[in-house]
Design an enzyme around this catalytic site. Structure first.
Site: not given
Lengths: 382, 434, 251
Positions: B145-147, B103, B140
């Site tokens: 820092v992912e979703m 993201i 995640p």
């Protein structure tokens, strides 16, 4: 930043470069001086609160309930580490054992707080040659804590100890450390089996270096050294905890492989009057522990190769270590630490490389297995 | 690869990913995303029957729901990142980036592992911090820092607000949306991504002409001199080319100082050792990522150790290793050939191999034969690219170390393990299929 | 073969063989000298003579030209006749029968799992319980590992069993398969090797005798030591004798 950063890889290579090339000229005086210089720093450091990345040590650093509950005035507890049975050949012949010895040194240097000293448990060399012992001394010189040397049969039977003694001093000695009397023995004397057979020094060494030949004599501490031990202990009160280091186990485990000391009972008799006696030995290359009367015994791990458990005679309290995986040269090997407790007992931590460490509490031994049972192996020896 | 170049490449590729996702939304994920047949050469029937959890059986409706969720970017905080953002079917269910971009264009620390055959993984993630595919989903979705979802509750609320999902969850699970069921549905879809049927599988089935002579020699080296088989284990019951375990092969030793880093991790995680979400954050978002399995077990022997990955379809899941630091298969083999990267926690099985250039080529030919038919074309293109690059650019090659004579004084071998004599074992490839 | 006949021959042949081995130990370790071949008597009628592994008992198959295959019925009849002839000549010898129920080690019961581990256990992810020495990498195995090992081992043995019952699959030309003389791998006594084998006039391993049988009664070509078929046959024969103590050199 990336350009200035020195990776572990680089630093490691540089360190090893220094060990293996730069310290060629190291003699005994330099070796011992290195130890003396670091002692002060290490002692100061050990006053710092425990701060290790090994959780097992955090767990063990908890206040010693046995001692405080018993209201013992106690001595200050301390920890020492060991490295044992490196069996170094000349480095042109074998790199595997060099790699392992270097790993052990890295391991004890990563301990925080640092151990009070590092015991080397004997069999630094494989065939007793000067080049082998030199290489061993160079590698051990990298140890940050002071090193206490013990001799093994592989160090001794090429020249009957001449080189080893020239490098490291007398093979049996004692010292006092934080209220504990520490004795280092030379327990691998053998009766003369070589003269009548007209053996060369190399043949004698090769014979002693094998386990399963019927030619060599059994190990012994011997009359002279037992007399020395009695005299050394004469001034030590029976309430003082004793730590005894011997290369061979100071009891009779398996005669055919010389996992054995022939005059073990006589030595045990000398140690009998003491309230707390812990014997730490090398030679057997496996997790091994035993309790005979007042004496707790712990075997040290090797860094070179693991030995299978002998077919008979294994002390009933010993819980075997997992069978080693031959793909991984480090499996079944390692180094370790001993926590000398305030109550005079000593716990042993087997730092098995590539396995989780196993702690053997003295309580397990002195209770004859009733409490604090160490974990069982998933795969015992065949 | 130089850092600056990595970043540039990553950004370019990331833009491409974003573009393709938009396209996918319009056209659907395409045939590569469809559930795969079990009727494939080399398919491990017994193993498959053992790994479907009894509490989450495979049903068509659940798989369809899982597939919809997998390709739905509404599962992320900004509505732009779906699972296939980093696990794109056309890229072997990876993003073909060194490390993944989540993201707000943030890069994580780990290379996206493939979904292909993830059904057979004993643990999930590079460090095995999740025990199941169901449990893995949470990582995640809520990782910043992912979703980037604040919590699993937020994710549930967002999905619940979508009428089609409300109905589908009722149909499949008999109750309202829960995060555990989101996990179950996605896991069920992921369990349909079965990738066998490669030329190698046909060769083992008895078709001697299915793979080249070079690949056959590679299979022999794989079993012998290369020592590959001990960790990348293959047998008909478990034909996955992984031991499902964790080894320090020195990849993160390139840029991690392990001892201080391990102390820092223990300080950060505290006495409890941290929960799964805390570990997830360190693994994806910090330099402590390089500690690998240690973050989960806190055992020194796990420092810098990462899960052994399957070797199937490597030519569509590049780049390689947990940090995506190696660009070609030749680079990865060069890495092993020189005995890994030295560090105090290096696995004792990692030693110099003494492989010649021809032997490395044979090994790559063997690895290429592990490609499933649906990826044959892109794999061939990637092979050609990598081959070309390998003729000129070999950053990991260290022939002296590989041959065990890296100097530490005149005429002295290196201190990092002996190199064995060349093995002259019979070529098992020529002895008929198993 | 009979214990008695082998014992007699051992006394005579032992010293010579040991002397030869002592002089050429490297040769011996790397490559066994070629096996002696039994001279099967020529057929009087242009048929094929089949010999039992004792090197003496033989039966002629009338009308079977060299190189032709026997029918299964012919083969069963030939082996029955060979065995009957052998029994007549050795009225006091017993043909050792094997046990029939076979499987590799059962899968050990999984260690008790705590509640928190239950989810992991469902997919076989659970490592061993507390109270056991641990380490993820070496000698730490999951339930699935045990299942894989057992599956692979049992499949290997099953493959051997299939070959043991199929003469043609191991290169036999006359329809004789191993099971005809050795039902359930009886009287294969793998636990007695290495031992002096009269037919070969040297010390043999089990695989040497399998190859001997393939060359002689089965009338095929000896298999390469690395041949998966030879390995599978060896696996089946050993598996049939599970639990029997090793007793090398026994006759």
């Amino acid at each position: 930043m990336a350009a200035r950063h020195k990776s572990v890889e680089t630093k490691y290579m540089e360190d090893r470069e220094a060990v293996l090339r730069g310290l060629r000229g190291l003699d005994r005086r330099t070796f011992l001086k290195v130890l003396a210089a670091t002692t002060g720093a290490v002692m100061a450091k050990s006053l710092m609160p425990p701060h290790s990345f090994q959780l097992v040590e955090v767990a063990n650093a908890a206040p010693d309930k046995t001692a405080s509950a018993a209201g013992m005035p106690g001595k200050p507890p301390f920890t020492f580490a060991y490295v044992s049975d490196t069996h170094l050949y000349q480095r042109t012949l074998n790199q595997r054992f060099v790699r392992a010895a270097v790993k052990a040194v890295d391991d004890v240097n990563a301990l925080d707080p640092q151990p009070d000293f590092v015991l080397f448990g004997g069999d630094l060399a494989q065939l007793g040659r000067r080049e082998e012992l030199d290489l061993g001394m160079q590698i051990l010189a990298e140890v940050k804590a002071p090193v206490k040397m013990m001799v093994g049969e592989h160090d001794w039977f090429y020249d009957l100890g001449d080189t080893w003694q020239e490098m490291f001093g007398p093979p049996n000695y004692s010292f006092d450390w934080k209220g504990v009397h520490v004795v280092v023995l030379m327990s691998v004397h053998e009766k003369d089996f070589w003269t009548a057979r007209k053996m060369t020094p190399a043949e004698r060494m090769h014979t002693v270096a094998g386990l399963d030949n019927g030619i060599q004599s059994r190990f012994e501490v011997g009359d002279d050294e037992r007399k020395w031990l009695s005299a050394d202990l004469a001034k030590v009160p029976h309430t003082t905890p004793l730590l005894v280091f011997s290369h061979s186990p100071l009891y009779k485990y398996y005669r055919n492989w010389n996992f054995w000391t022939d005059d073990a009972e006589q030595v045990q008799t000398i140690l009998k009057p003491y309230q707390h006696v812990t014997v730490i030995h090398g030679h057997t290359h496996q997790m091994l522990y035993n309790q005979i009367g007042n004496i707790s015994f712990y075997g040290m791990l090797s860094t070179a190769w693991p030995w299978p458990y002998a077919p008979t005679g294994l002390p009933p309290l010993t819980i075997q270590m997992n069978r080693a995986d031959p793909f991984d040269q480090f499996d079944g090997l390692g180094d370790g630490r001993i926590n000398a407790r305030a109550d005079g007992l000593a716990d042993k931590i087997y730092s098995l490389w590539d396995r989780n460490p196993v702690t053997v509490k003295a309580d397990y031994l002195v209770s004859h297995g009733k409490t604090a049972r160490p974990p069982a192996p998933q795969f015992a020896s065949y | 690869m130089k850092p600056a170049r990595t970043l540039l490449l990553s950004l370019l590729a990331a833009t491409a990913v974003v573009a393709s996702v938009t396209l996918v939304a319009a056209q659907g994920p395409g045939p590569l995303a469809d559930p795969k047949s079990e009727n494939q050469a080399g398919f491990p029937t017994d193993l498959y029957s053992w790994v479907i959890p009894p509490d989450n059986p495979q049903t068509p409706a659940k798989i369809a729901l899982g597939k919809a969720l997998f390709f739905d970017d509404r599962l992320s905080a900004d509505g732009k990142i779906s699972c296939d953002h980093c696990h794109a079917p056309a890229k072997g269910f990876t993003d073909q980036l060194p490390t993944s971009m989540g993201i707000r264009a943030q890069f994580g620390q780990r290379n996206a592992p493939t979904i292909l055959n993830a059904v057979f993984n004993v643990t999930q993630f590079w460090d095995g911090r999740a025990p199941t595919l169901e449990a893995q989903v949470q990582g995640p979705v809520t990782n910043p820092v992912e979703m980037g979802m604040k919590s699993t509750d937020d994710a549930v609320a967002k999905i619940k607000a979508i009428p089609e999902y409300q109905k589908q969850f009722q149909d499949v699970f008999g109750h309202d949306v829960t995060f555990a069921d989101i996990g179950r549905a996605i896991a069920s879809y992921e369990r349909t991504q079965l990738a066998f049927d490669s030329p190698f599988d046909k060769f083992i089935g008895g078709d001697q002409s299915a793979i080249s002579d070079s690949a056959k020699r590679g299979w022999s080296i794989f079993n012998g001199k290369g020592r590959c088989m001990s960790c990348h284990g293959w047998n008909p019951t478990q034909p996955l080319f992984t031991d499902q375990k964790f080894h320090n092969i020195g990849v993160s030793a390139h840029n991690a100082n392990f001892v201080p880093l391990a102390r820092k991790a223990l300080d950060t995680l505290g006495k409890s050792g941290g929960g799964e979400q805390e570990i997830d954050k360190l693994a994806i978002g910090t330099d402590m990522s390089g500690l690998g399995r240690f973050l989960v077990t806190k055992q020194p022997h796990d420092i810098g150790a990462f899960r052994t990955m399957s070797l199937r379809n490597l030519l569509v899941t590049q780049p390689y290793f947990h940090d995506g630091s190696q660009v070609t298969l030749w680079d990865t083999i060069d890495h092993y050939n020189k005995g890994g990267v030295q560090n105090p926690y290096l696995d004792g099985g990692i030693v110099p191999l003494g492989l010649s250039e021809a032997e490395e080529d044979d090994l790559v030919a063997f690895l290429a034969s592990l490609t499933s038919p649906e990826y044959a074309q892109p794999a061939k293109e990637e092979y050609d690219l990598q081959f070309k690059r390998s003729r000129t650019d070999r950053p990991q090659r260290d022939t002296a170390a590989a041959n065990g004579d890296k100097g530490h004084g005149p005429g002295l071998a290196g201190p990092f393990g002996d190199i064995g004599p060349a093995q002259t074992s019979e070529n098992p490839a020529l002895l008929g299929g198993d | 073969m009979t214990r008695r006949s082998i014992a007699l021959a051992t006394a005579a042949g032992c010293a010579a063989i040991f002397a030869a081995v002592a002089h050429a130990p490297r040769l011996c370790a790397q490559q066994a000298p070629p096996l002696p071949v039994h001279q099967v008597p020529d057929s009087k009628n242009g048929g094929t003579v089949v010999m039992l592994c004792d090197g003496k008992t033989s039966v002629e198959v009338k009308g079977l030209k060299p190189g032709e295959s026997m029918t299964h019925a012919q083969a069963v009849e030939v082996t029955r006749e060979l065995m009957a002839q052998w029994q007549r000549e050795h009225p006091n010898e017993k043909w050792e029968m094997a046990k029939t129920v076979q499987s590799s080690q059962p899968i050990p019961a999984p260690p008790p799992a705590s509640g928190a581990d239950a989810a992991a256990k469902a997919t076989g992810a659970k490592l061993q319980s507390k109270g056991t020495q641990q380490g993820d990498t070496y000698a730490s195995f999951t339930d699935r590992d045990y299942k894989v090992w057992k599956n692979e081992t049992d499949n290997f043995v099953a493959e051997g069993k299939q070959l043991f019952h199929d003469g043609a699959a191991i290169g036999g030309t006359i329809g004789v398969s191993c099971d005809m003389c050795h039902p359930d791998a009886s009287n294969t006594h793998p636990e007695t090797y290495p031992k002096y084998q009269v037919q070969l006039q040297r010390v043999a391993l089990l695989r040497d005798m399998i190859d001997w049988c393939i060359e002689n009664p089965v009338k095929g070509k000896a298999l390469d030591p690395n041949d998966t078929r030879l390995r599978a046959l060896e696996a089946y024969i050993l598996a049939q004798r599970k639990g029997v103590a090793l007793d090398y050199g026994k006759h």
